[in-house]
Scaffold this active site. Sequence first.
Site, PDB file in Angstrom:
ATOM      1  N   TYR A 187       0.665  -0.959  -0.081  1.00 14.21           N
ATOM      2  CA  TYR A 187       0.064  -0.153   0.096  1.00 14.21           C
ATOM      3  C   TYR A 187       0.901   1.242  -0.010  1.00 14.21           C
ATOM      4  CZ  TYR A 187      -5.050  -1.532   0.542  1.00 14.21           C
ATOM      5  OH  TYR A 187      -6.175  -1.988   0.454  1.00 14.21           O
ATOM      6  N   ASP A 310      -3.840 -17.137   5.837  1.00 12.07           N
ATOM      7  CA  ASP A 310      -5.092 -17.834   5.136  1.00 12.07           C
ATOM      8  C   ASP A 310      -5.628 -18.481   6.377  1.00 12.07           C
ATOM      9  OD1 ASP A 310      -2.236 -18.684   4.822  1.00 12.07           O
ATOM     10  OD2 ASP A 310      -2.823 -20.577   3.841  1.00 12.07           O
ATOM     11  N   ASP A 334      -5.903  -5.063   6.156  1.00 14.66           N
ATOM     12  CA  ASP A 334      -7.110  -4.553   5.391  1.00 14.66           C
ATOM     13  C   ASP A 334      -8.077  -5.525   5.084  1.00 14.66           C
ATOM     14  OD1 ASP A 334      -8.330  -2.565   3.758  1.00 14.66           O
ATOM     15  OD2 ASP A 334      -7.250  -3.262   1.703  1.00 14.66           O
TER      16      ASP A 334
END
Length: 461
Positions: A187, A310, A334
């Site tokens: 980002y 995950d 995020d």
Amino acid sequence: MTAPVYQKITAPATGTRVALGSNGKWNIPDDPVVVLIKGDGIGADVNGVPGITTAAVKVLDAAVQKAYKGKRKLVWFEAHAGDEARKRYNPAITDDQLKALDENGQRQVYLPDDTLAAFDYYKVGLKGPLTTPIGGGFRSINVFLRFKFDLYSCVRPVRYYRGVDAPNRNANKVDMCIFRENTEDVYCGIEFKSGSDKAKKVVAFLREMGYGPDVLLDSAGIGVKPISPERSKRLIRMAIQYALDKKLPSVTLCHKGNIMKFTEGAFKDWGYELAKAEFRDKVVTEDEVYKDHGGKAPAGKVIIKDRIADSMFQQIQLRPDEYSVIATPNLNGDYLSDAVAALTGGIGLAAGANIGDGAAMFEATHGTAPKYTGQNRANPGAVLLSGALLLEFLQWFEAAELVNKGVEATFAEADATAKAGPGGKLHVTYDIARQFPGYGEQAGASSTAFADRIIEHINKM
Ligand code: NAP
């Protein structure tokens, strides 16, 4: 630092600045000045009709009064950003004129120097939602503030409130706070467009480094993912300190280090390193719990553990009660913060903050919901719970607790009313009311009535 001179706002006559001590710790006065940006849309007061920020401020003031009986008080300093700032500072500017301005010119329209100076001086703010500026060089007020004041940690507390319609049957076990790194990772904006000269240069450089077309095509767009020890550690430090301050059981480092070893994996390693170097007598690693303590953490110690991203997404759904504070790089954070918020239902309740070592801005994560502007209908919960986070930042834990308990009591009461059958009086806003069978949006209370009911509960505690 001398007090700024403002063009169109006036600093409060009372109140004291929150300041950083020479030891790097905040000095919190009993009457801190907090910069208040009410926001646009549902955040704004319109023709005397209060918006959600005003409703939230009323509850925060009531909680502080109840907790400290006048000994402590928040002193609000109203400043402006977004559409409201444009209206006040540049009422005549057209969209075309605005688009012709350079990035800094556009910034001044949506985030005036007055507001920046006030926040720079007073360091702490509460912000309602803001309209995203129209297309141009200056894209986001939030991103600007984040970088200008190095607000490196995006903090998102998420918990379940009884009565809120949540999609997951384990939602009632959710009580987490996610610390998402704000300044690094993909980002941070180092990206090169496919086919551009810069992308070609980077591809050529990577070829020199030995990466062939099997992993990298000439035509690839390139994004860079920097993750440093300094910036990882300061985020993880803040997360561990939060867990200690709030006596929470664990901090989980969420990463994708099995694949990205030198960025995500390093984030995890630096986390353990920091925990052992700076908090050794207060923390225990999950490995140590099993190796040295027979699987049970010693009382009073925060467990430091890690999970691959995950697996973390499974864990938050299957065993949310095993996670309390989570520290994670930007991109994981995020996705994860929205996923955890979704588990518990209710965007009107998603609180947040962007916090650095020198300043902190507390804000709801939802937008301006423009169709509800000026209707006194929207849920002030997210701004209010962001305010509770502000109270925790000030170490006013008793007042923060009152806010949380007041919200909890108001939802629980609505749940009980709805379960007793249709036709009862609800004190929650439309978005919560519509979730109860036999009730609809119209059964919802106004934003201010909801806030007043929370205050009634607080005053009974
Ligand atoms: P939004 O404002 O979050 O609204 C989307 C929907 O979410 C609303 O229509 C409403 O749903 C629900 N909602 C949001 N806040 C609520 C609240 N407090 N109480 C009850 N329901 C609430 O998203 P958007 O329409 O995409 O964005 C509108 C503007 O906000 C845009 O300019 C966007 O850029 C800006 N924005 C600002 C921020 C920020 O300042 N932090 C964040 C996000 C977006 P129902 O209609 O189903 O009731």
